[in-house]
Write an enzyme that holds these catalytic residues in place. Structure first.
Site, mmCIF file in Angstrom:
data_model
loop_
_atom_site.group_PDB
_atom_site.id
_atom_site.type_symbol
_atom_site.label_atom_id
_atom_site.label_comp_id
_atom_site.label_asym_id
_atom_site.label_seq_id
_atom_site.Cartn_x
_atom_site.Cartn_y
_atom_site.Cartn_z
ATOM 1 C CG ASP A 177 -1.946 1.047 1.267
ATOM 2 O OD1 ASP A 177 -2.057 1.785 0.272
ATOM 3 O OD2 ASP A 177 -2.628 1.194 2.287
ATOM 4 C CG PHE A 214 -9.889 -1.705 3.720
ATOM 5 C CD1 PHE A 214 -8.594 -1.459 4.155
ATOM 6 C CD2 PHE A 214 -10.613 -2.717 4.322
ATOM 7 C CE1 PHE A 214 -8.034 -2.212 5.180
ATOM 8 C CE2 PHE A 214 -10.064 -3.467 5.356
ATOM 9 C CZ PHE A 214 -8.774 -3.213 5.779
HETATM 10 P P1 5GP Z 1 1.986 -0.454 3.728
HETATM 11 O O1 5GP Z 1 3.059 -0.472 4.777
HETATM 12 O O2 5GP Z 1 2.454 -0.839 2.344
HETATM 13 O O3 5GP Z 1 1.221 0.845 3.714
HETATM 14 O O4 5GP Z 1 0.887 -1.462 4.185
HETATM 15 C C1 5GP Z 1 0.994 -2.802 3.998
HETATM 16 C C2 5GP Z 1 0.126 -3.490 5.013
HETATM 17 O O5 5GP Z 1 -1.069 -2.749 5.255
HETATM 18 C C3 5GP Z 1 -0.293 -4.836 4.492
HETATM 19 O O6 5GP Z 1 0.562 -5.830 4.992
HETATM 20 C C4 5GP Z 1 -1.702 -4.982 5.030
HETATM 21 O O7 5GP Z 1 -1.649 -5.631 6.278
HETATM 22 C C5 5GP Z 1 -2.202 -3.586 5.274
HETATM 23 N N1 5GP Z 1 -3.134 -3.130 4.216
HETATM 24 C C6 5GP Z 1 -2.944 -2.148 3.319
HETATM 25 N N2 5GP Z 1 -4.004 -2.011 2.508
HETATM 26 C C7 5GP Z 1 -4.906 -2.931 2.900
HETATM 27 C C8 5GP Z 1 -6.224 -3.302 2.424
HETATM 28 O O8 5GP Z 1 -6.805 -2.768 1.470
HETATM 29 N N3 5GP Z 1 -6.834 -4.320 3.076
HETATM 30 C C9 5GP Z 1 -6.256 -4.961 4.139
HETATM 31 N N4 5GP Z 1 -6.956 -5.938 4.703
HETATM 32 N N5 5GP Z 1 -5.026 -4.653 4.595
HETATM 33 C C10 5GP Z 1 -4.363 -3.645 3.985
#
Ligand code: 5GP
Ligand code: MG
Length: 191
Positions: A112, A161
């Protein structure tokens, strides 16, 4: 539980098919690197908990000798649907040992903001692996993650999400066999 689903984003058959393609690519790249004389085994580093279903399916499509070192990153307040808090909250709770000389593949459910992946790869890079690559089931398209890329991305998705196939909301929905977008009413948005 199914009343909370707005729409199915990726169905089971599509996931299954795409995992086959990505696995073939991972194996081909791994073989090529070993062919260069660098030696070393494949070590997967899945990030808990969201990647468990993905990893379980993916490894059965990787017919190579491998080890698995699970790591976990605390990055989310329990009910938050954004990962923007990751910047201050994230920490790796179990740094894997013995990655020196291994061909490491870090695996996460979704990229993300990219903060989780960057933190884990920065730490592992310091452990002198023979190579370091990253693989995610999903890559959420938004401008802030532009500078962090995964080497293997199964699906690009819009900035919504999503849950299912290992991904949770407040630790629920991981057992859904497909990837879905939840109804806004079912998700307490904190953006
Ligand atoms: P980042 O550090 O890249 O922002 O976030 C990664 C983590 O955020 C992923 O391992 C996941 O746990 C959570 N995450 C980000 N977007 C989503 C989403 O749309 N749905 C869910 N369930 N988790 C997300
Ligand atoms: Mg996660």
């Amino acid at each position: 539980m199914h009343d909370d689903i707005e729409r199915v984003l990726i169905d089971r058959a599509t996931i299954e098919r795409r995992l086959g393609e990505v696995a073939a690519q991972i194996v081909a790249d791994f073989d090529a690197r070993r062919g260069n004389g660098s030696g070393g085994e494949l070590t997967l580093v899945p990030i808990l908990t969201g990647s468990i279903i993905f990893v379980a399916d993916l490894i059965r499509k990787l017919p190579v000798r491998m080890q698995i070192h699970l790591v976990s990153v605390s990055s989310y307040p329990s009910t938050s649907t954004t990962s923007r808090g990751a910047r201050i909250r994230a920490e790796l709770t179990n740094l894997p040992q013995g990655l020196q000389g291994a061909h490491v593949l870090v695996i996460d459910d979704i990229l993300d903001s990219g903060h989780t992946m960057r933190m884990v790869t920065d730490l592992i890079a310091g452990l002198q692996p023979a190579s370091l690559r990253t693989c995610v089931l999903l890559h959420k398209r938004r401008s802030e993650s532009a500078d962090v890329r995964a080497d293997y991305v199964c699906f690009e998705i819009p900035d919504r999400f999503v849950v299912g196939y290992g991904l949770d909301y407040n630790d629920y929905y991981r057992n859904l066999p497909k990837i879905v977008v939840l109804r806004p009413e079912a998700v307490r948005q904190e953006r």
